[in-house]
Scaffold this active site. Sequence first.
Site, short mmCIF file in Angstrom:
data_model
loop_
_atom_site.label_atom_id
_atom_site.label_comp_id
_atom_site.label_asym_id
_atom_site.label_seq_id
_atom_site.Cartn_x
_atom_site.Cartn_y
_atom_site.Cartn_z
N CYS A 1 45.99 43.99 50.57
CA CYS A 1 44.59 43.97 50.98
C CYS A 1 44.55 44.08 52.49
O CYS A 1 45.08 43.22 53.19
CB CYS A 1 43.91 42.69 50.53
N ARG B 1 44.76 53.28 43.93
CA ARG B 1 43.69 52.65 44.70
C ARG B 1 44.26 51.54 45.60
O ARG B 1 44.32 51.67 46.82
CB ARG B 1 42.62 52.08 43.74
ZN ZN Z 1 44.84 43.87 44.95
#
Ligand code: ZN
Length: 319
Positions: free
Chosen positions: A247, A17
């Site tokens: 991110c 992920r």
């Molecule tokens: Zn992270």
Amino acid sequence: MAAGNDIDVLVSEVGPRDGLQSIKSIMPTVAKKAWIAAEAAAGVREIEVCSFVPAKILPQMADAEEVVRYACTIPGLTVLALVPNFRGAENAIAAGAHKIALPLSASETHSKANLRKSHAEVLDEVRRIAAVLKAMPAERRPGFEGNVATAFGCTLEGAVSADKVVELAAALMAAGVDEVGLSDTTGYANPAQLRSLIRRVKSAIGSDKLSGVHLHNTRGLGLANALAALEEGVTTLDSSLGGLGGCPYAPGASGNIVTEDLVFMLDAMGLKTGIDIEKLLAVRQILREALPNDELYGFTPDAGLPKGYSRGWGVTRAA
Ligand code: ZN
């Protein structure tokens, strides 16, 4: 508490992920399946396999449903899916995820950039999801974790107030999550800050409700932070094979702590993770072949295991 009776620390792999959503390459579904299966076979017990976000936002996650369904066929593996909102949670539940995790960014600027929602709007989604879960039969109901993201600082806002993090952790619990995790989304945390925030959050929501920490190695403090969390009683640590991750909305924040290095540290300390480190190291080959243009990180994989290595060697315990 996430760690089972037979292990001391639950290493929760988040590479499929967090890692894959942060790189440009799109890993073929067949490679994702091979990666997840190989890590589970090496003894990894929990894997965050995807994020349920629209494919137009993150094409890397377009096969989320198929990946969850496949991962759920692997015996003994807890299949975790990240969900940004109610719609994502519905899809994750339908696919059969064992656990769903929703991020709430302590920095409201980051929350608006990442989820396009204010704190109040995210908490509304949490309440709606909790109501759906409550209506499900207990044996089919997935676990629900709220993650306070950017808990240690934000690339957009800078410092994040610890009071705000404690307040949001309590608000997540009140909105219906089962447990709360703390995420150093941006790699700003240091061990002293981590210790202090873990203590404060535990005293606000109960020590059994702080499930784990999610750390990035952006400034090289990842393992120091992991050790600090461990010493504060946290027993679930997120990491990413090969240090993939970051991110997309936090410029400069790249790389989760490396699963191979984390497992080596824990294993060498004599702690039980249930993971066979040699098998784990071999899983990198799948990433190397499927992502030939992406860099893999990790000191232990580069240096190799020490000569004659075995778990807990050199650790002497009082009788
Ligand atoms: Zn992270």
